[in-house]
Write a protein that holds these residues in place. Sequence first.
Motif, PDB file in Angstrom:
ATOM      1  N   ARG B  23       0.841  -1.208   0.000  1.00 26.44           N
ATOM      2  CA  ARG B  23       0.000   0.000   0.000  1.00 26.44           C
ATOM      3  C   ARG B  23       0.879   1.263   0.000  1.00 26.44           C
ATOM      4  N   VAL B  24       1.993   1.213   0.722  1.00 23.98           N
ATOM      5  CA  VAL B  24       2.909   2.368   0.717  1.00 23.98           C
ATOM      6  C   VAL B  24       3.537   2.512  -0.668  1.00 23.98           C
ATOM      7  N   PHE B  25       3.920   1.379  -1.253  1.00 25.98           N
ATOM      8  CA  PHE B  25       4.478   1.413  -2.616  1.00 25.98           C
ATOM      9  C   PHE B  25       3.466   2.024  -3.591  1.00 25.98           C
ATOM     10  N   ALA B  26       2.210   1.634  -3.479  1.00 27.39           N
ATOM     11  CA  ALA B  26       1.177   2.147  -4.392  1.00 27.39           C
ATOM     12  C   ALA B  26       1.027   3.669  -4.279  1.00 27.39           C
ATOM     13  N   ALA B  27       1.300   4.203  -3.091  1.00 25.19           N
ATOM     14  CA  ALA B  27       1.189   5.655  -2.908  1.00 25.19           C
ATOM     15  C   ALA B  27       2.225   6.413  -3.733  1.00 25.19           C
ATOM     16  N   PHE B  28       3.311   5.718  -4.104  1.00 26.38           N
ATOM     17  CA  PHE B  28       4.330   6.308  -4.979  1.00 26.38           C
ATOM     18  C   PHE B  28       4.125   5.910  -6.437  1.00 26.38           C
ATOM     19  N   ALA B  29       3.491   4.773  -6.665  1.00 28.13           N
ATOM     20  CA  ALA B  29       3.413   4.206  -8.014  1.00 28.13           C
ATOM     21  C   ALA B  29       2.139   4.604  -8.755  1.00 28.13           C
ATOM     22  N   VAL B  55      11.004   2.367 -15.124  1.00 32.10           N
ATOM     23  CA  VAL B  55      12.408   2.744 -15.198  1.00 32.10           C
ATOM     24  C   VAL B  55      12.649   3.486 -16.514  1.00 32.10           C
ATOM     25  N   GLY B  56      13.233   4.670 -16.425  1.00 30.96           N
ATOM     26  CA  GLY B  56      13.425   5.530 -17.591  1.00 30.96           C
ATOM     27  C   GLY B  56      12.272   6.482 -17.813  1.00 30.96           C
ATOM     28  N   GLY B  57      11.145   6.245 -17.164  1.00 36.86           N
ATOM     29  CA  GLY B  57       9.985   7.126 -17.305  1.00 36.86           C
ATOM     30  C   GLY B  57      10.178   8.428 -16.535  1.00 36.86           C
ATOM     31  N   ASP B  79      15.340   3.158 -10.851  1.00 40.24           N
ATOM     32  CA  ASP B  79      15.239   1.751 -10.458  1.00 40.24           C
ATOM     33  C   ASP B  79      13.929   1.560  -9.705  1.00 40.24           C
ATOM     34  N   ILE B  80      13.250   0.487  -9.987  1.00 43.14           N
ATOM     35  CA  ILE B  80      11.978   0.175  -9.319  1.00 43.14           C
ATOM     36  C   ILE B  80      11.948  -1.318  -9.022  1.00 43.14           C
ATOM     37  N   VAL B  81      11.753  -1.673  -7.747  1.00 40.24           N
ATOM     38  CA  VAL B  81      11.510  -3.061  -7.363  1.00 40.24           C
ATOM     39  C   VAL B  81      10.218  -3.038  -6.548  1.00 40.24           C
ATOM     40  N   ALA B  82       9.179  -3.670  -7.065  1.00 37.77           N
ATOM     41  CA  ALA B  82       7.837  -3.551  -6.477  1.00 37.77           C
ATOM     42  C   ALA B  82       7.842  -3.836  -4.979  1.00 37.77           C
ATOM     43  N   ASP B  83       7.182  -2.979  -4.225  1.00 32.92           N
ATOM     44  CA  ASP B  83       6.996  -3.106  -2.767  1.00 32.92           C
ATOM     45  C   ASP B  83       8.305  -3.062  -1.978  1.00 32.92           C
ATOM     46  N   SER B 102      19.114  15.849  -7.672  1.00 32.28           N
ATOM     47  CA  SER B 102      19.170  14.918  -6.545  1.00 32.28           C
ATOM     48  C   SER B 102      18.960  13.490  -7.011  1.00 32.28           C
ATOM     49  N   LEU B 103      19.496  12.572  -6.219  1.00 36.96           N
ATOM     50  CA  LEU B 103      19.181  11.159  -6.361  1.00 36.96           C
ATOM     51  C   LEU B 103      18.464  10.748  -5.079  1.00 36.96           C
ATOM     52  N   ALA B 104      17.254  10.218  -5.213  1.00 32.98           N
ATOM     53  CA  ALA B 104      16.471   9.821  -4.041  1.00 32.98           C
ATOM     54  C   ALA B 104      16.237   8.325  -4.073  1.00 32.98           C
ATOM     55  N   THR B 105      16.438   7.691  -2.914  1.00 25.72           N
ATOM     56  CA  THR B 105      16.211   6.253  -2.765  1.00 25.72           C
ATOM     57  C   THR B 105      15.139   6.037  -1.716  1.00 25.72           C
ATOM     58  N   ILE B 106      14.077   5.357  -2.081  1.00 23.97           N
ATOM     59  CA  ILE B 106      13.048   4.975  -1.118  1.00 23.97           C
ATOM     60  C   ILE B 106      13.147   3.470  -0.923  1.00 23.97           C
ATOM     61  N   GLU B 107      13.341   3.054   0.338  1.00 19.91           N
ATOM     62  CA  GLU B 107      13.408   1.626   0.644  1.00 19.91           C
ATOM     63  C   GLU B 107      12.281   1.277   1.601  1.00 19.91           C
TER      64      GLU B 107
END
Lengths: 154, 154
Positions: B23-29, B55-57, B79-83, B102-107
């Motif tokens: 659900r958190v992933f969906a809030a970004f996707a 990726v690339g979008g 880079d995108i790895v679901a959830d 910037s480069l942002a990483t969400i884990e």
Amino acid sequence: MTPNTVVHGTFVIERTYGAPPARVFAAFADPAIKRRWFAEGKGSELLEFTMDFRVGGRELGRFRFQGRMEMRNDTVYQDIVADWRIVFAYTMSVEDKRISASLATIELAPTAGGTRLAFTEQSAFFEGADGPKIREEGWRTLLQRLEDDLRSGK
Amino acid sequence: MTPNTVVHGTFVIERTYGAPPARVFAAFADPAIKRRWFAEGKGSELLEFTMDFRVGGRELGRFRFQGRMEMRNDTVYQDIVADWRIVFAYTMSVEDKRISASLATIELAPTAGGTRLAFTEQSAFFEGADGPKIREEGWRTLLQRLEDDLRSGK
């Protein structure tokens, strides 16, 4: 709370070159020159190299090392100020598996005898990646190759 | 050797949310959800919001603050790895002047009660930019807005 598997790192490399900023900038901006020192390395076969040097433009390099692994470098230019600054985001992939994403900043400044270059990379390394130390060594090698190319007078 | 005008910085924000990683992933996707908590902020008028989550979008947001400055946010997904992980490069511009890259990483990681989110930003700030502290405050506000949105049950 512990981190996931991403390893973040930053490194800075400083070099001075005996050529003016406009010439050092051209070595990054001109596809023919950049191909020569950046893409056509010893020990690797260049499979593809295209670049569109403008903000939002992309660059792609595909290489095969020692007849085995295919490596891929996907770049998007983020900021360009002629003779002064180039910022780009890039990912590295090995056999279609992305191993890192990075933000690289190249800053140029005139000196009495040429140009000071500062290269700053801020990276996120994924599963199976090389990591900050090997990446820094790779860029030191490339920036030495740039030195050799500038000295060659081509 | 002194640096040019670029200021580099890194910050990490950690949050826990009472919702599962998907659900958190969906809030970004999901563009409709992300538009709600990320783009439609109080005190700013949303002029444009488009996103292509792959990726690339690219993603583009244009905002006007307090009827005055236009701010622009240009993103490229790296880079995108679901959830699990989202990495993106983005620039911020004020009135067509780029002020940062910037480069942002969400884990994301599952916890007993929901999700741990780690947000890491590695940035290069240019002339006239906000700088790392204000940027971090901005993201803390956004990640609180995400919390509010998740709690709203929409």
